[in-house]
Design an enzyme around this catalytic site. Structure first.
Site, short mmCIF file in Angstrom:
data_model
loop_
_atom_site.label_atom_id
_atom_site.label_comp_id
_atom_site.label_asym_id
_atom_site.label_seq_id
_atom_site.Cartn_x
_atom_site.Cartn_y
_atom_site.Cartn_z
N LYS A 1 0.89 -1.50 0.02
CA LYS A 1 -0.11 -0.05 -0.04
C LYS A 1 0.69 1.17 0.10
O LYS A 1 0.60 2.16 -1.01
CB LYS A 1 -0.99 0.06 1.34
N LYS B 1 -1.17 11.87 4.78
CA LYS B 1 -0.91 11.11 6.09
C LYS B 1 -0.25 9.81 5.35
O LYS B 1 0.65 9.30 6.09
CB LYS B 1 -2.32 10.67 6.47
#
Lengths: 295, 295, 295, 295
Positions: A173, A241
């Site tokens: 990811k 983030k």
């Protein structure tokens, strides 16, 4: 193990529709969220509500978390009153949040000590993918646990790929967020470059898309970028983030990511400028600003 | 104008097969190259040889140049004895080299003053595309000139796109080289990042390829990158040259290209380290070196 | 408060001589270190040894920590059995480690709740400064606490500057590491650039030093850099750690530090390549490597 | 050779007062500038005016140029009617402009072929240094020519350093601009970082200035930066031009300058945004903008 009951913590923009898809697939879903409205929506969809995280977590076949960041997951899962301590030996805990690979590894180790299988299973595909059940799910963990979890995961995702051991899902990811951020910024630079030379970017993109310069960003996002339509999609704040996870995970293993770092700085600048709620393709705004153009 | 005779200057790795494809398509091609062997090969293919650039350029329907860099093109085309001065009014000059957009604009202005149509028509697709006649050709210039030149261009390319006025072809080519370099470097960073975390990059790439992180580089180049096979393909030395054009063209119009600049620095480092003859995917070597891995 | 007894935890390369200087200045120093040899050396210098961190921390006028990183300090100072819990109300806790500004703020808040004054007082000046008592000490905290602590601090440092409220010392230290890393790298780039052009860097540095290009790095470090003498000094591994603090502290407040980030990547690469024990001026090695020169 | 007559071409902000200082030192100065007003000012100061560059250049003991950029110098000095062709064998040509090292080398080679000594002698110290005759002059060329030119150079500069063979002056000047730009940007990043953490930058700079983080920029420019006073000084537009020389000179010799490149991108962005007339310390503006602060 056949899975009946699923505890689900984190019923936000992503988690809400994911849990609803589990209900649709026939699972008995017990959901918790800090804001009660989200829980009520799950109940309306056919699930059950939990009053506390521990209630959602205790004694389920599978517990799933979909939370904002690494500390949230650690607080939920680790420690004496955490989900892993409450879990039944032989059950599964699947963290689908995007967190640090090191957090995923820590969860897996903690689970192993208690006889709980742990998977890291972050997703891509955005809100639409969550609603339509077409998310891409990158799964790290033991093969048997992945096999057991597959019916649950396939109820939420269109593609479920087992990419390696514990932490591998989060690593992939992070790589995904690296590639996406860099490609968006590259397309942004190309668009500003083309326009500054008086070239119609739409025509140019048509010429570029089929070759080695081509990318999913060029195919799917460049048109809205050229229109300066920065409706999310995937918000800068979230990508920012995730790029924090990327840069710290790269640092953890001593890997230099010069482009990733620059992209992370630019995304951070966009957020600092107050554009966290725009789509991540708003990197084009910043590219224009740095060239004295636009707005 | 119906085109019969084509002067072709620059019969190298790209220009040689391009000229041969023009012969195959029925054009009368008069070619020049500094090394006589290349000229002889054209003659064997059915073309005619010229002893000097001026002989190839004088009084042709179309003159084409395929030369290494901007100064070569300027020397060939501009000035009193240059190709534009020797060209017949009403004829076409097509520069297919990769040069600075500003050079292309200067050629077009010089041609206009002499009644010669000028196109900038750089290509992508590499040696194989040149041999197979499947190059992508990005064309800048006046629409009528593009229309006139189309039969010639289509004899060499699979895709011929008119991307704008004079210089636009070179601008789009520069954007192509920006996107390609950045995407290759991003994939290199991702591969090193994945491997350093113990994730099999081939499995990960499979999971990433379909999403927004996907790109032609990921699809077509990542497998050989993972194998550390850096057989060109497109050599670092050439990409380095093209990124020099990109960075100066960006500077010319005051456009910041933070990722493009970093990629250019890294490609320059590879060349300085003596790897100019490797494929541009050798950026992976450097990414590993900066992470204390590999070799 | 007049200070008699000082607890000192962390008697390493820096902390050892700092504690010894406190002994010399007449303080009753009770020191702890994980490796007993360091404690014995303090005892030989006239201090007292503690068997546990808590023994050094409990009930002293002042407790000082000089530990490797933020988690070490948090573990030592926070929590139920931590130094702040053991401290006498009205006493002082001075953390002289280099840690995150956010950690310093957390320590100060925790101290405030217990009536313990807390200062963050990181240092620069290296091992030599620690031995000679000439460190530069950047102090954050309440003015009265700084006044109270001054005799202690001045026993270790040549310059003690109160730079602001809690956390300010660490913030200034991070800025110090930013400026130092960037200046070292800039000098490294300049030296390679000069040499590659055949210019004697020593002569050039003589011409540059007096102008706006001048810096302490150019004055004090460039000569050994030109000699490729990378004896520490200040080791890459430590500077790398500090740049991690810098980049996360910049991220915490949404500040873009494009040069700081690049310098951090390069320092990280040096460490990943196994050069963590060289002086931070070894950035010159990497600059050469990226230019295909040297070694 | 004893120098009597000096031809001086380029009587702008720098060249005007430099030529006036030569007059004051007793030289017979014949000056040319495109705008007549500048020539008249030289005449008022006691010099003589030339109607054409060639008139200033022909048959002088020394010819000096102080022109904006490489092409201006090449046009003035090279070619059949250029200054080197007009110069008396045995005379000197000193180019004090800031141009590419490669241009300086080309001038020296051309001079050698005609028996004219050539020096590259760029300056630092700004308008004030030009007026007060305190410029730093970095000189490249043959030692005898430097010895001959010294009285002339010392009439304009406070420091005259012979840094090497032809081109070395320009190389050192480029290194000067690298170091200056990077240090200014580093100080800008530090100031924004400090302010964002609530630390008074003036206090912090006081603490930082004496250590290894110290620099001439921190000493002399940080105070006005903190005040956001960007009165030039040294304008961004000129520094941007010089950084273009730097980056191409680095590319010429295959040297990676990662920080130099980033600083060049940022300076270019400032200029593109229309701030070319601000002092180069206005990099602080951009640093703030990238952090969503200021203005």
């Amino acid at each position: 193990m056949v899975i009946h009951t699923v505890g689900f913590v984190g019923l936000g923009i992503m988690g809400g529709p994911m849990a609803a898809n589990l209900v649709k697939a026939g699972f008995d879903v017990v959901g918790y969220n800090r804001s009660r409205g989200k829980v009520e929506r799950l109940v309306e969809a056919g699930g059950r509500g939990a009053a506390r995280p521990s209630e959602a977590a205790r004694d389920r076949d599978v517990v799933i978390s979909m939370l904002p960041d690494s500390p949230d997951v650690e607080e939920f899962a680790l420690g004496d009153g955490g989900a892993l301590a409450l879990a039944r030996p032989g059950s599964l805990y699947i963290d689908m949040s995007t967190v640090r690979p090191a957090t995923a590894v820590a969860l897996a180790e903690s689970g192993r000590a208690r006889g709980v299988g742990v998977l890291d299973a972050p997703v891509s595909g955005g809100e639409r993918g969550a609603i339509e059940g077409t998310l891409s799910i990158m799964v790290g963990g033991d093969p048997e646990d992945v096999a057991t979890a597959r019916p649950v995961l396939e109820a939420m995702g269109g593609t479920v790929v087992h990419v390696g051991a514990a932490g591998a899902g989060q690593t992939v990811k992070a790589a995904n967020q690296l590639l996406t951020a860099v490609t968006v910024e590259a397309v942004a630079e190309a668009v500003v470059f083309l326009e500054a030379h008086g070239v119609d970017p739409t025509v140019a993109i048509g010429a570029l898309a089929g070759g080695l310069a081509g990318s999913a960003v060029l195919d799917r996002r460049a048109p809205s970028m050229v229109q300066r339509d920065f409706t999310p999609g995937f918000r800068c704040a979230l990508h920012h983030k995730d790029l924090g996870i990327l840069t710290s995970a790269a640092r953890d293993v001593g890997v230099a990511i010069p482009l990733g770092t620059v992209a992370a700085q630019l995304m951070g600048a966009l957020v600092a400028q107050g554009h966290g709620d725009l789509d991540n393709t708003a990197l084009l705004r910043l590219a224009e600003e740095l060239s004295g153009r636009g707005h």
